[in-house]
Design a protein around this motif. Structure first.
Motif, PDB file in Angstrom:
ATOM      1  N   GLU A  38       1.145  -0.875   0.277  1.00 29.80           N
ATOM      2  CA  GLU A  38       0.535   0.462  -0.099  1.00 29.80           C
ATOM      3  C   GLU A  38       0.818   0.947   0.000  1.00 29.80           C
ATOM      4  N   ALA A  39       2.094   1.471   0.016  1.00 27.53           N
ATOM      5  CA  ALA A  39       3.260   2.444  -0.166  1.00 27.53           C
ATOM      6  C   ALA A  39       3.030   2.459  -0.695  1.00 27.53           C
ATOM      7  N   LYS A  40       3.007   4.065  -1.024  1.00 27.82           N
ATOM      8  CA  LYS A  40       3.128   4.598  -2.789  1.00 27.82           C
ATOM      9  C   LYS A  40       3.298   6.058  -2.433  1.00 27.82           C
ATOM     10  N   VAL A  41       3.650   6.590  -4.303  1.00 28.02           N
ATOM     11  CA  VAL A  41       3.707   8.630  -3.860  1.00 28.02           C
ATOM     12  C   VAL A  41       3.335   8.274  -5.273  1.00 28.02           C
ATOM     13  N   SER A  42       2.548   9.879  -5.694  1.00 33.50           N
ATOM     14  CA  SER A  42       1.686  10.277  -6.754  1.00 33.50           C
ATOM     15  C   SER A  42       2.868   9.798  -8.140  1.00 33.50           C
ATOM     16  N   VAL A  43       2.497   9.396  -9.530  1.00 28.31           N
ATOM     17  CA  VAL A  43       2.638   9.609 -10.476  1.00 28.31           C
ATOM     18  C   VAL A  43       3.421  10.845 -10.868  1.00 28.31           C
ATOM     19  N   PHE A  44       2.617  11.518 -10.370  1.00 27.84           N
ATOM     20  CA  PHE A  44       3.270  13.529 -10.579  1.00 27.84           C
ATOM     21  C   PHE A  44       4.536  13.207  -9.851  1.00 27.84           C
ATOM     22  N   ASP A  45       5.564  13.063  -8.877  1.00 24.13           N
ATOM     23  CA  ASP A  45       6.181  12.896  -8.377  1.00 24.13           C
ATOM     24  C   ASP A  45       7.461  13.276  -8.917  1.00 24.13           C
ATOM     25  N   HIS A  46       8.043  13.686  -8.724  1.00 21.97           N
ATOM     26  CA  HIS A  46       9.300  14.413  -9.991  1.00 21.97           C
ATOM     27  C   HIS A  46      10.604  13.512  -9.896  1.00 21.97           C
ATOM     28  N   GLY A  47      10.194  12.958  -8.687  1.00 26.39           N
ATOM     29  CA  GLY A  47      11.891  11.471  -8.621  1.00 26.39           C
ATOM     30  C   GLY A  47      11.350  10.746  -9.435  1.00 26.39           C
ATOM     31  N   LEU A  48       9.863  10.610  -9.627  1.00 16.83           N
ATOM     32  CA  LEU A  48       9.499   9.194 -10.523  1.00 16.83           C
ATOM     33  C   LEU A  48       9.516  10.182 -12.225  1.00 16.83           C
ATOM     34  N   LEU A  49       9.442  11.045 -12.005  1.00 12.53           N
ATOM     35  CA  LEU A  49       9.337  11.278 -13.184  1.00 12.53           C
ATOM     36  C   LEU A  49      11.161  12.011 -14.031  1.00 12.53           C
ATOM     37  N   TYR A  50      11.641  12.485 -13.408  1.00  9.53           N
ATOM     38  CA  TYR A  50      12.763  12.916 -13.643  1.00  9.53           C
ATOM     39  C   TYR A  50      13.947  12.718 -12.449  1.00  9.53           C
ATOM     40  N   GLY A  51      13.594  11.662 -11.605  1.00  8.28           N
ATOM     41  CA  GLY A  51      15.011  11.314 -11.381  1.00  8.28           C
ATOM     42  C   GLY A  51      14.659  11.891  -9.639  1.00  8.28           C
ATOM     43  N   ASP A  52      14.854  13.998  -9.732  1.00  4.68           N
ATOM     44  CA  ASP A  52      14.783  14.192  -8.912  1.00  4.68           C
ATOM     45  C   ASP A  52      14.404  14.258  -7.188  1.00  4.68           C
ATOM     46  N   GLY A  53      15.982  13.923  -7.204  1.00  4.77           N
ATOM     47  CA  GLY A  53      15.878  13.561  -5.719  1.00  4.77           C
ATOM     48  C   GLY A  53      16.604  13.022  -5.165  1.00  4.77           C
TER      49      GLY A  53
END
Length: 213
Positions: A38-53
């Motif tokens: 059940e652990a999740k982050v948004s599909v619009f998270d910039h860590g997912l979209l751009y590796g920003d993290g």
């Protein structure tokens, strides 16, 4: 933070996330613990979209987190390098990490704190991430780098992929080059790989401080 504070206190009462089964990990996400399914982050998270993290790879040995203070120093230094403000003090982050370890009964294991830019939109502009950074902490027991390979020796291949120079990419959130190197040795039945960088040095994929000419 002294050694006493870094103890995982594995004999303490282990808390469970609501709905977690005996096989699931308890994962920290933005202030709460969830079963891993059940652990999740948004599909619009910039860590997912751009590796920003940013993130750290931390290990626990014999019921203690190894060099937690130094890992946190590096985590905050990396975040500062990309103008990412971690929404916790170092002491708070340490407590979150230790609590994640307790909930997963970590004695020997691997810990991954991840800080992303947070939910934004499909544009690159970090100012669109108005909800602030997301904080995720995963602690998984019993991960060994090489296992029995220590006894029988390593099979190592030289990868054609090169490491991204740190001057080009100051964040540690993007590890695509390492993922490609990993594929080389996974698919070929090797234990590890050597990958060059612009200085013509080589390093073990799993031991980034081992350099060779």
């Amino acid at each position: 933070m002294g050694n006493a504070e870094q103890s995982l206190l594995v004999k303490a009462v282990i808390h469970s996330a609501v709905g977690v089964s005996g096989m699931e990990l308890s994962v920290y996400v933005d202030g709460k613990f969830y079963p891993q399914s059940e652990a999740k982050v948004s599909v619009f998270d910039h860590g997912l979209l751009y590796g920003d993290g940013v993130f750290e790879g931390i290990r626990a040995y014999n019921g203690r987190v190894f060099k937690l203070d130094r890992h946190l120093e590096r985590l905050y230094h990396s975040a500062k390098a990309i103008d990412l403000k971690i929404p916790h003090t170092k002491e708070e982050m340490a407590n979150i990490i230790l609590e994640t370890c307790r909930r997963n009964d970590i004695h020997e294991g691997y810990i991954r704190p991840v800080i992303t830019r947070g939910k934004g939109d499909l544009g690159l502009d970090p100012r669109k991430c108005k909800s602030g950074p997301s904080v995720v902490v995963i602690a998984q027991p019993g991960i060994s780098l090489y296992g029995k390979v220590y006894e029988r020796g390593l099979k190592v291949v030289t990868s054609s992929y090169r490491r991204v120079p740190p001057q080009s990419l100051p964040t540690i959130g993007d590890r695509l080059s390492e993922a490609r190197v990993s594929w080389v040795w996974y698919s070929g039945g090797w234990n590890d790989a050597l990958a060059g960088n612009p200085d013509r040095l080589f390093q073990f994929r799993h031991q980034p401080l081992a350099y060779f000419r």
